[in-house]
Design a protein around this motif. Structure first.
Motif, mmCIF file in Angstrom:
data_model
loop_
_atom_site.group_PDB
_atom_site.id
_atom_site.type_symbol
_atom_site.label_atom_id
_atom_site.label_comp_id
_atom_site.label_asym_id
_atom_site.label_seq_id
_atom_site.Cartn_x
_atom_site.Cartn_y
_atom_site.Cartn_z
ATOM 1 N N ALA A 1 43.147 47.072 47.892
ATOM 2 C CA ALA A 1 41.773 46.845 47.416
ATOM 3 C C ALA A 1 40.903 48.072 47.670
ATOM 4 O O ALA A 1 40.088 48.460 46.820
ATOM 5 N N LEU A 2 41.068 48.706 48.836
ATOM 6 C CA LEU A 2 40.303 49.917 49.123
ATOM 7 C C LEU A 2 40.704 51.051 48.196
ATOM 8 O O LEU A 2 39.857 51.856 47.778
ATOM 9 N N ASP A 3 41.997 51.133 47.852
ATOM 10 C CA ASP A 3 42.450 52.156 46.909
ATOM 11 C C ASP A 3 41.787 51.960 45.546
ATOM 12 O O ASP A 3 41.320 52.927 44.917
ATOM 13 N N LEU A 4 41.733 50.711 45.091
ATOM 14 C CA LEU A 4 41.129 50.417 43.791
ATOM 15 C C LEU A 4 39.626 50.688 43.813
ATOM 16 O O LEU A 4 39.061 51.191 42.831
ATOM 17 N N LEU A 5 38.991 50.365 44.924
ATOM 18 C CA LEU A 5 37.556 50.644 45.041
ATOM 19 C C LEU A 5 37.291 52.141 44.974
ATOM 20 O O LEU A 5 36.337 52.587 44.324
ATOM 21 N N ALA A 6 38.134 52.921 45.624
ATOM 22 C CA ALA A 6 37.951 54.372 45.626
ATOM 23 C C ALA A 6 38.109 54.952 44.233
ATOM 24 O O ALA A 6 37.331 55.821 43.809
ATOM 25 N N GLU A 7 39.117 54.490 43.499
ATOM 26 C CA GLU A 7 39.337 55.002 42.144
ATOM 27 C C GLU A 7 38.228 54.552 41.198
ATOM 28 O O GLU A 7 37.782 55.317 40.331
ATOM 29 N N GLY A 8 37.738 53.318 41.374
ATOM 30 C CA GLY A 8 36.636 52.848 40.543
ATOM 31 C C GLY A 8 35.354 53.604 40.814
ATOM 32 O O GLY A 8 34.604 53.936 39.888
ATOM 33 N N HIS A 9 35.122 53.898 42.066
ATOM 34 C CA HIS A 9 33.918 54.646 42.446
ATOM 35 C C HIS A 9 33.935 56.045 41.852
ATOM 36 O O HIS A 9 32.890 56.573 41.448
ATOM 37 N N LEU A 10 35.122 56.635 41.776
ATOM 38 C CA LEU A 10 35.243 57.992 41.244
ATOM 39 C C LEU A 10 34.749 58.056 39.804
ATOM 40 O O LEU A 10 34.165 59.057 39.372
ATOM 41 N N ASN A 11 34.969 56.993 39.054
ATOM 42 C CA ASN A 11 34.595 56.964 37.630
ATOM 43 C C ASN A 11 33.219 56.361 37.386
ATOM 44 O O ASN A 11 32.810 56.197 36.221
ATOM 45 N N ASN A 12 32.497 56.051 38.435
ATOM 46 C CA ASN A 12 31.164 55.475 38.290
ATOM 47 C C ASN A 12 30.127 56.606 38.218
ATOM 48 O O ASN A 12 29.944 57.356 39.186
ATOM 49 N N PRO A 13 29.442 56.770 37.086
ATOM 50 C CA PRO A 13 28.490 57.887 36.953
ATOM 51 C C PRO A 13 27.201 57.688 37.743
ATOM 52 O O PRO A 13 26.473 58.643 38.006
ATOM 53 N N MET A 14 26.907 56.443 38.126
ATOM 54 C CA MET A 14 25.659 56.150 38.847
ATOM 55 C C MET A 14 25.996 55.760 40.278
ATOM 56 O O MET A 14 26.305 54.605 40.573
ATOM 57 N N LYS A 15 25.978 56.725 41.176
ATOM 58 C CA LYS A 15 26.352 56.430 42.550
ATOM 59 C C LYS A 15 25.499 57.248 43.516
ATOM 60 O O LYS A 15 25.054 58.348 43.219
ATOM 61 N N LEU A 16 25.329 56.651 44.693
ATOM 62 C CA LEU A 16 24.536 57.287 45.736
ATOM 63 C C LEU A 16 25.411 58.100 46.695
ATOM 64 O O LEU A 16 24.984 59.103 47.246
ATOM 65 N N PHE A 17 26.660 57.637 46.884
ATOM 66 C CA PHE A 17 27.581 58.256 47.840
ATOM 67 C C PHE A 17 28.698 58.998 47.123
ATOM 68 O O PHE A 17 29.062 58.673 45.990
ATOM 69 N N VAL A 18 29.261 59.977 47.817
ATOM 70 C CA VAL A 18 30.361 60.763 47.253
ATOM 71 C C VAL A 18 31.605 59.908 47.108
ATOM 72 O O VAL A 18 32.355 60.038 46.139
#
Length: 285
Positions: free
Chosen positions: A267-284
């Motif tokens: 689940a953490l792996d999937l969250l990390a990959e999803g976050h990478l493709n999110n253009p609107m984010k506060l954190f790296v």
């Protein structure tokens, strides 16, 4: 009142979110979990933190403890300069661990093997690179210089943390505690910023995790080999005797690393990959 080891104060500095090493810019998957609705309040956050500590937290704690132990062993028994003869007139071979960078590359590869997500690997190396750069200025040491040269692209964060901890005077348990603590405080702080949660409530969640943090640090250290003896150390003499006293057998440096915890968290792996493709984010990450 007994004297406290110097590592205690260094542990506080390493675990402080104000350490200028970039840790405040990473949410540990919390930002993507908030975006997906997985974390909506304190109860969800508590479950997220406990699960993260039991998986990624334990793995990073063990790697940090191993790195701290390796750093201490390297400082106690430094290898001869590469290509130069040792005290017995033997010249180190390019394929042996007489090259001081080789064990660090091996341990970093163990961290890489335990990080399935490319996004998490990149985030870990970025944090590790920044931490080494900062630690070399705060706690200068030959160990940190060697690690920086051994993994120029940036060692994984727990490897850098363990090396920095040793340079600061911490022992493997303290390095493991710092890694376990960082694995939950980063996401907790991110959740406060993202959801506007009450900081006191969130710190209560962290306080409730104190026994689990202690257990994770102990489990991380229990996974280490008993002693670390540099390859090529003389079989007679102070270095060998110190390693084999009390019946402990001399062991090859890093021989137990493949058995370090490798708990996965898809689940953490999937969250990390999803976050990478999110253009609107506060954190790296």
């Amino acid at each position: 009142m007994r004297d406290r080891p110097s590592g205690d104060a260094a542990l506080l500095l390493l675990a402080d979110s104000r350490l200028p090493a970039g840790g405040h810019a990473h949410s540990g998957g919390a930002e993507e979990a908030v975006r997906l609705g997985t974390i909506t309040g304190p109860e969800d956050l508590a479950r997220f933190l406990r699960g993260r500590l039991a998986t990624a937290g334990l793995v990073t704690a063990a790697l940090a403890a191993a790195a701290c132990e390796l750093a201490a062993a390297t400082a106690d028994h430094p290898a001869e300069p590469y290509g130069q003869a040792d005290g017995d007139g033997n010249t180190p071979d390019a394929g042996t661990d007489a090259d001081p960078a080789r064990p660090w590359r091996r341990l970093d590869a163990e961290a890489d093997a335990r990080t399935a997500s490319p996004a998490q690997r990149e985030a870990s190396r970025v944090q590790g690179r920044l931490l080494i750069r900062t630690a070399r200025r705060i706690w200068p040491s030959a160990v940190l210089d060697t690690l920086a040269k051994a993994v120029p692209e940036g060692a994984h964060h727990p490897i850098a943390l363990g090396a920095a901890a040793a340079s600061a005077g911490c022992d493997p348990y303290q390095a493991a505690m710092a890694a376990a603590y960082n694995s939950v405080t980063g996401p907790a702080t991110a959740a406060v910023r993202l959801l506007g949660l009450d900081p006191v409530t969130v710190h209560r969640l962290l306080a409730d995790l104190a026994p689990a943090l202690n257990d994770a640090a102990h489990a991380a250290c229990a996974s280490l080999i008993d002693d670390v003896v540099p390859d090529g150390a003389p079989q007679n003499g102070p270095a060998h005797n110190a390693a084999t006293q009390n019946g402990a057998a001399a062991k090859t440096r890093g021989s137990g690393w493949p058995a370090l915890p490798g708990h996965t968290a898809p689940a953490l792996d999937l969250l990390a990959e999803g976050h990478l493709n999110n253009p609107m984010k506060l954190f790296v990450s």
